[in-house]
Motif scaffolding. Structure first.
Motif, PDB file in Angstrom:
ATOM      1  N   GLU A  23       0.790  -1.249   0.020  1.00  0.00           N
ATOM      2  CA  GLU A  23      -0.029   0.072   0.052  1.00  0.00           C
ATOM      3  C   GLU A  23       0.882   1.163  -0.179  1.00  0.00           C
ATOM      4  OE1 GLU A  23      -3.993   1.018   1.967  1.00  0.00           O
ATOM      5  OE2 GLU A  23      -2.559   0.878   3.272  1.00  0.00           O
ATOM      6  N   TYR A  24       0.545   2.126  -1.042  1.00  0.00           N
ATOM      7  CA  TYR A  24       1.382   3.310  -1.009  1.00  0.00           C
ATOM      8  C   TYR A  24       0.399   4.380  -1.123  1.00  0.00           C
ATOM      9  CZ  TYR A  24       5.533   1.122  -2.709  1.00  0.00           C
ATOM     10  OH  TYR A  24       6.943   0.407  -2.788  1.00  0.00           O
ATOM     11  N   GLU A  25       0.944   5.718  -0.717  1.00  0.00           N
ATOM     12  CA  GLU A  25       0.308   7.026  -0.847  1.00  0.00           C
ATOM     13  C   GLU A  25       1.214   7.979  -1.424  1.00  0.00           C
ATOM     14  OE1 GLU A  25      -1.549  10.165   2.598  1.00  0.00           O
ATOM     15  OE2 GLU A  25      -0.297   8.473   3.235  1.00  0.00           O
ATOM     16  N   PHE A  26       0.143   8.821  -2.264  1.00  0.00           N
ATOM     17  CA  PHE A  26       1.213   9.577  -3.413  1.00  0.00           C
ATOM     18  C   PHE A  26       0.156  10.922  -3.687  1.00  0.00           C
ATOM     19  CE2 PHE A  26       2.324  10.486  -7.934  1.00  0.00           C
ATOM     20  CZ  PHE A  26       3.754  10.321  -7.791  1.00  0.00           C
ATOM     21  N   TYR A  27       1.222  11.884  -3.519  1.00  0.00           N
ATOM     22  CA  TYR A  27       0.767  13.347  -3.618  1.00  0.00           C
ATOM     23  C   TYR A  27       1.408  13.838  -5.036  1.00  0.00           C
ATOM     24  CZ  TYR A  27      -0.145  18.329  -2.765  1.00  0.00           C
ATOM     25  OH  TYR A  27      -0.415  19.699  -2.923  1.00  0.00           O
ATOM     26  N   VAL A  28       0.552  14.281  -5.905  1.00  0.00           N
ATOM     27  CA  VAL A  28       1.103  15.144  -7.176  1.00  0.00           C
ATOM     28  C   VAL A  28       1.253  16.470  -6.667  1.00  0.00           C
ATOM     29  CG1 VAL A  28       1.013  15.677  -9.633  1.00  0.00           C
ATOM     30  CG2 VAL A  28       0.102  13.313  -8.599  1.00  0.00           C
ATOM     31  N   LYS A  29       2.068  16.865  -5.917  1.00  0.00           N
ATOM     32  CA  LYS A  29       2.541  18.269  -5.431  1.00  0.00           C
ATOM     33  C   LYS A  29       2.439  19.494  -6.605  1.00  0.00           C
ATOM     34  CE  LYS A  29       4.850  19.932  -1.796  1.00  0.00           C
ATOM     35  NZ  LYS A  29       6.415  19.621  -0.691  1.00  0.00           N
ATOM     36  N   ASN A  30       2.790  19.334  -7.536  1.00  0.00           N
ATOM     37  CA  ASN A  30       2.945  20.314  -8.626  1.00  0.00           C
ATOM     38  C   ASN A  30       3.253  19.787 -10.014  1.00  0.00           C
ATOM     39  OD1 ASN A  30       5.771  20.656  -8.767  1.00  0.00           O
ATOM     40  ND2 ASN A  30       5.513  21.863  -6.760  1.00  0.00           N
ATOM     41  N   GLU A  31       3.843  20.592 -11.082  1.00  0.00           N
ATOM     42  CA  GLU A  31       3.856  19.949 -12.195  1.00  0.00           C
ATOM     43  C   GLU A  31       5.265  19.302 -12.432  1.00  0.00           C
ATOM     44  OE1 GLU A  31       5.654  24.154 -11.889  1.00  0.00           O
ATOM     45  OE2 GLU A  31       3.791  23.359 -11.569  1.00  0.00           O
ATOM     46  N   ASN A  32       6.154  19.461 -11.232  1.00  0.00           N
ATOM     47  CA  ASN A  32       7.251  18.581 -11.378  1.00  0.00           C
ATOM     48  C   ASN A  32       7.821  17.943  -9.916  1.00  0.00           C
ATOM     49  OD1 ASN A  32       8.344  20.935 -10.046  1.00  0.00           O
ATOM     50  ND2 ASN A  32       9.348  21.667 -11.897  1.00  0.00           N
ATOM     51  N   THR A  33       7.028  17.860  -9.168  1.00  0.00           N
ATOM     52  CA  THR A  33       7.389  17.405  -7.808  1.00  0.00           C
ATOM     53  C   THR A  33       6.373  16.486  -7.233  1.00  0.00           C
ATOM     54  OG1 THR A  33       8.521  19.606  -7.614  1.00  0.00           O
ATOM     55  CG2 THR A  33       8.299  18.168  -5.553  1.00  0.00           C
ATOM     56  N   VAL A  34       6.508  15.569  -6.495  1.00  0.00           N
ATOM     57  CA  VAL A  34       5.601  14.639  -5.670  1.00  0.00           C
ATOM     58  C   VAL A  34       6.063  14.149  -4.365  1.00  0.00           C
ATOM     59  CG1 VAL A  34       4.909  13.332  -8.024  1.00  0.00           C
ATOM     60  CG2 VAL A  34       6.722  12.244  -6.802  1.00  0.00           C
ATOM     61  N   ASP A  35       5.330  13.975  -3.607  1.00  0.00           N
ATOM     62  CA  ASP A  35       5.376  13.410  -2.317  1.00  0.00           C
ATOM     63  C   ASP A  35       4.878  11.827  -2.100  1.00  0.00           C
ATOM     64  OD1 ASP A  35       6.694  16.265  -1.803  1.00  0.00           O
ATOM     65  OD2 ASP A  35       4.964  16.492  -0.546  1.00  0.00           O
TER      66      ASP A  35
END
Length: 169
Positions: A23-35
């Motif tokens: 199980e993973y959690e993923f946030y598309v923070k902006n156009e070139n960054t993820v957390d």
């Protein structure tokens, strides 16, 4: 609401479970960054902020996110949010597969350790994990929301997010 374009995808927060149970959690923070946070699996307990990534729209409602971690791990994720599915391929260096515990921490505070381990241990053969996943939570939290991935994963966190007990608004 159907997610069709990149501007709708940016700011998206997901929890998903791969067919192998990870199980993973993923946030598309902006156009070139993820957390992201990893809740279970080989590197469960690992979390990362401000990972540079290539984020593109492949076609209406389908998005690809790719990056290389300081560990040397390469990741390619194809999100199909309207179908609540994704396909991911993780290319773990041999050293991460053999010593995953080194990476199970808040990576941002341990970049030198990741780089040192990458040089110290063998990289090949890579341990390749291609899996489909079901998206079990999806919400647009807005772009650059520093609250989304701001603490280490804990056992009930994913469920707390899914049930609304934990929110980031």
């Amino acid at each position: 609401m159907q997610v069709k374009d990149l501007d709708q995808f940016l700011g998206s927060h997901f929890i998903y479970t791969y067919a192998n149970g990870w199980e993973y959690e993923f946030y598309v923070k902006n156009e070139n960054t993820v957390d992201y946070r990893i809740h279970s699996g080989m590197v469960g307990g690992r979390w990362v902020r401000d990972q540079k990534a290539d984020i593109v729209k492949l076609t209406d409602g389908v998005f690809k996110v790719t990056w290389t971690e300081p560990t040397g791990t390469d990741v390619a994720l194809d999100f199909m949010p309207n179908e609540k599915r994704l396909h991911g391929v993780i290319f773990f260096p041999k050293w991460v597969h053999e010593h995953p515990e080194i990476t199970v921490r808040y990576q941002n505070d341990f970049i030198p350790l990741m780089e040192e381990s990458r040089e110290k241990y063998e990289t090949y053969p890579k341990y390749v994990v291609p899996e489909f996943a079901d998206i079990t939570f999806m919400k647009n939290e807005g772009i650059n929301n520093e609250k989304v991935i701001s603490e280490a994963p804990y056992p009930s966190l994913a469920e707390d997010i899914r049930t609304g007990k934990k929110s980031f608004s």
